[in-house]
Motif scaffolding. Structure first.
Motif, PDB file in Angstrom:
ATOM      1  N   LEU A 121      31.726   5.419   4.940  1.00 46.09           N
ATOM      2  CA  LEU A 121      32.435   6.114   3.926  1.00 46.09           C
ATOM      3  C   LEU A 121      31.695   5.912   2.480  1.00 46.09           C
ATOM      4  N   GLU A 122      31.759   6.829   1.634  1.00 43.62           N
ATOM      5  CA  GLU A 122      31.486   6.800   0.420  1.00 43.62           C
ATOM      6  C   GLU A 122      32.219   5.354  -0.374  1.00 43.62           C
ATOM      7  N   TRP A 123      31.573   4.577  -0.720  1.00 44.37           N
ATOM      8  CA  TRP A 123      32.615   3.521  -1.536  1.00 44.37           C
ATOM      9  C   TRP A 123      32.030   2.986  -2.922  1.00 44.37           C
ATOM     10  N   THR A 124      32.877   2.427  -3.491  1.00 42.40           N
ATOM     11  CA  THR A 124      32.571   1.793  -5.040  1.00 42.40           C
ATOM     12  C   THR A 124      33.307   0.729  -4.909  1.00 42.40           C
ATOM     13  N   HIS A 125      32.864  -0.524  -5.664  1.00 39.22           N
ATOM     14  CA  HIS A 125      33.423  -1.731  -5.762  1.00 39.22           C
ATOM     15  C   HIS A 125      33.733  -1.895  -7.283  1.00 39.22           C
ATOM     16  N   ARG A 176      35.129  11.519  -9.671  1.00 34.83           N
ATOM     17  CA  ARG A 176      33.734  11.830  -9.852  1.00 34.83           C
ATOM     18  C   ARG A 176      32.556  11.573  -9.016  1.00 34.83           C
ATOM     19  N   ASP A 177      31.716  12.161  -8.867  1.00 30.82           N
ATOM     20  CA  ASP A 177      30.562  12.063  -7.929  1.00 30.82           C
ATOM     21  C   ASP A 177      29.639  11.057  -8.745  1.00 30.82           C
ATOM     22  N   GLY A 178      28.446  10.488  -8.025  1.00 25.92           N
ATOM     23  CA  GLY A 178      27.822   9.552  -8.911  1.00 25.92           C
ATOM     24  C   GLY A 178      28.020   8.218  -8.684  1.00 25.92           C
ATOM     25  N   HIS A 179      29.173   7.645  -8.071  1.00 22.74           N
ATOM     26  CA  HIS A 179      29.321   6.355  -7.996  1.00 22.74           C
ATOM     27  C   HIS A 179      29.342   5.878  -6.760  1.00 22.74           C
ATOM     28  N   ALA A 180      28.967   6.578  -5.618  1.00 19.20           N
ATOM     29  CA  ALA A 180      29.033   6.067  -4.349  1.00 19.20           C
ATOM     30  C   ALA A 180      27.803   4.878  -4.415  1.00 19.20           C
ATOM     31  N   GLY A 181      28.331   3.714  -3.908  1.00 19.00           N
ATOM     32  CA  GLY A 181      27.029   2.675  -3.455  1.00 19.00           C
ATOM     33  C   GLY A 181      27.158   1.753  -4.635  1.00 19.00           C
ATOM     34  N   ALA A 182      28.039   1.909  -5.741  1.00 15.99           N
ATOM     35  CA  ALA A 182      28.021   1.256  -6.762  1.00 15.99           C
ATOM     36  C   ALA A 182      29.064  -0.075  -6.934  1.00 15.99           C
ATOM     37  N   ALA A 183      28.675  -1.023  -7.448  1.00 16.43           N
ATOM     38  CA  ALA A 183      29.432  -2.234  -7.585  1.00 16.43           C
ATOM     39  C   ALA A 183      29.444  -2.364  -8.939  1.00 16.43           C
ATOM     40  N   TYR A 184      30.630  -2.285  -9.694  1.00 17.60           N
ATOM     41  CA  TYR A 184      30.704  -2.362 -11.039  1.00 17.60           C
ATOM     42  C   TYR A 184      31.467  -3.660 -11.579  1.00 17.60           C
ATOM     43  N   THR A 185      30.580  -4.686 -12.177  1.00 15.21           N
ATOM     44  CA  THR A 185      31.340  -5.893 -12.594  1.00 15.21           C
ATOM     45  C   THR A 185      31.771  -5.529 -13.992  1.00 15.21           C
ATOM     46  N   LEU A 186      32.827  -5.972 -14.298  1.00 12.23           N
ATOM     47  CA  LEU A 186      33.689  -5.481 -15.736  1.00 12.23           C
ATOM     48  C   LEU A 186      34.097  -6.757 -16.394  1.00 12.23           C
ATOM     49  N   ASN A 187      33.749  -6.973 -17.657  1.00 12.87           N
ATOM     50  CA  ASN A 187      34.017  -7.915 -18.266  1.00 12.87           C
ATOM     51  C   ASN A 187      34.378  -7.273 -19.772  1.00 12.87           C
ATOM     52  N   GLY A 188      35.262  -8.117 -20.681  1.00 13.50           N
ATOM     53  CA  GLY A 188      35.496  -7.688 -21.974  1.00 13.50           C
ATOM     54  C   GLY A 188      34.271  -7.609 -22.791  1.00 13.50           C
ATOM     55  N   PRO A 189      33.979  -7.086 -24.111  1.00  8.01           N
ATOM     56  CA  PRO A 189      33.007  -6.931 -24.870  1.00  8.01           C
ATOM     57  C   PRO A 189      32.196  -7.985 -25.462  1.00  8.01           C
TER      58      PRO A 189
END
Length: 290
Positions: A121-125, A176-189
């Protein structure tokens, strides 16, 4: 399109629900207590009974769903994902952890990521680092009762991320499309020391908060007595154990300087909006500390 949100009443899940509703999506919210969830979530959200720990309870909730926001339950992840695929889900966004990006997590979130990746399946982490919200769980009781924070390493810090930044990225990846297969690490600025975090909360509530330096052992005892999140996570947060519970040396925290790491990835790369600061988070939660 119909989106199923698991962990829908959690700190991130409920904000994902709000964001999806604001975008006009049809939302189902999975809960073991759907009547209670209905009182907590926006009007128009359909709450459905189900438990990720018991995948057999999910079939009705998954029927007709195209996108799934998946709260991580490693033990049942493969069966949950298999049922989602059989039901016709085509896109899964996983609430994961920045510990996976750092190579520190092999048992909690990584198995969930792998189950989704191997599904076809399409995935995003979505991999948040330290939640700013942790400070409400850890410091809230003593700030409300005494206007005091007790910490062993006041000049240690990290890049605490606002829970709304996490939810915003999840909503974008779901809709939204365009994020499949991406793993986004998120922190503060920015890196913010514990001392500066206390100061930001004091400014937000308009009252002085004393910061008292204690030993790691004293802090551990206090967190254990506090119960809840503080007791469950005391060893990791104070450096007595690593992310997976193995023994560690708390002195390593005192020697670490996060400012030397430079900027860390934030939600802005996905949303185009500057990540929320810790000071903004403190203002958003000022009432919770009073």
């Amino acid at each position: 399109m119909t989106v199923l949100v698991t962990g829908a009443t959690g700190n991130v899940g409920r904000l994902v629900v709000e964001g999806l509703v604001a975008e006009g999506a049809e939302v189902r919210a999975l809960s073991r207590a759907p009547e209670r969830a209905a009182r907590l979530l926006p009007a128009g959200v359909r709450t459905v009974d189900g438990d990720l720990g018991r995948p057999g309870t999910l079939d009705a909730a998954l029927k007709g769903v195209e996108q799934l926001f998946l709260f991580p339950v490693a033990r049942t992840a493969r069966e949950v994902v298999a049922r989602a695929r059989e039901a016709g889900v085509r896109r899964i966004v996983v609430l994961s952890s920045g510990a996976v990006s750092a190579g520190l997590d092999t048992t909690h979130h990584l198995p969930v990521e792998r189950a989704v990746e191997e599904s076809g399946l399409e995935w995003t982490h979505v991999r948040p680092g330290e939640f700013a919200l942790n400070k409400l769980e850890l410091w809230g009781p003593s700030i409300r009762a005494e206007r005091v924070v007790r910490e062993p390493n006041p000049d240690f810090g990290w890049f605490p991320v606002h829970e709304r930044d996490i939810a915003d990225v999840a909503v974008a990846a779901l809709l939204r499309d365009g994020h499949a297969g991406a793993a986004y690490t998120l922190n503060g600025p920015a890196a913010v020391t514990l001392r500066a975090q206390v100061r930001a909360i004091a400014e937000a509530i308009g009252e002085e908060i004393r910061l008292v330096e204690v030993t790691p052992e004293e802090a551990r005892e206090r967190y254990a007595a506090q119960g809840g999140f503080a007791a469950e996570n005391a060893d990791f947060l104070l450096g007595f154990a690593d992310y997976e519970g193995n023994p560690a040396d708390p002195r390593e925290i005192a020697a670490f300087d996060p400012a030397g790491l430079g900027p860390q990835p934030t939600a802005e790369a996905v949303t185009g909006v500057p990540a929320r600061t810790f000071a903004r988070w403190a203002r958003d939660h000022a009432a919770d500390f009073r």
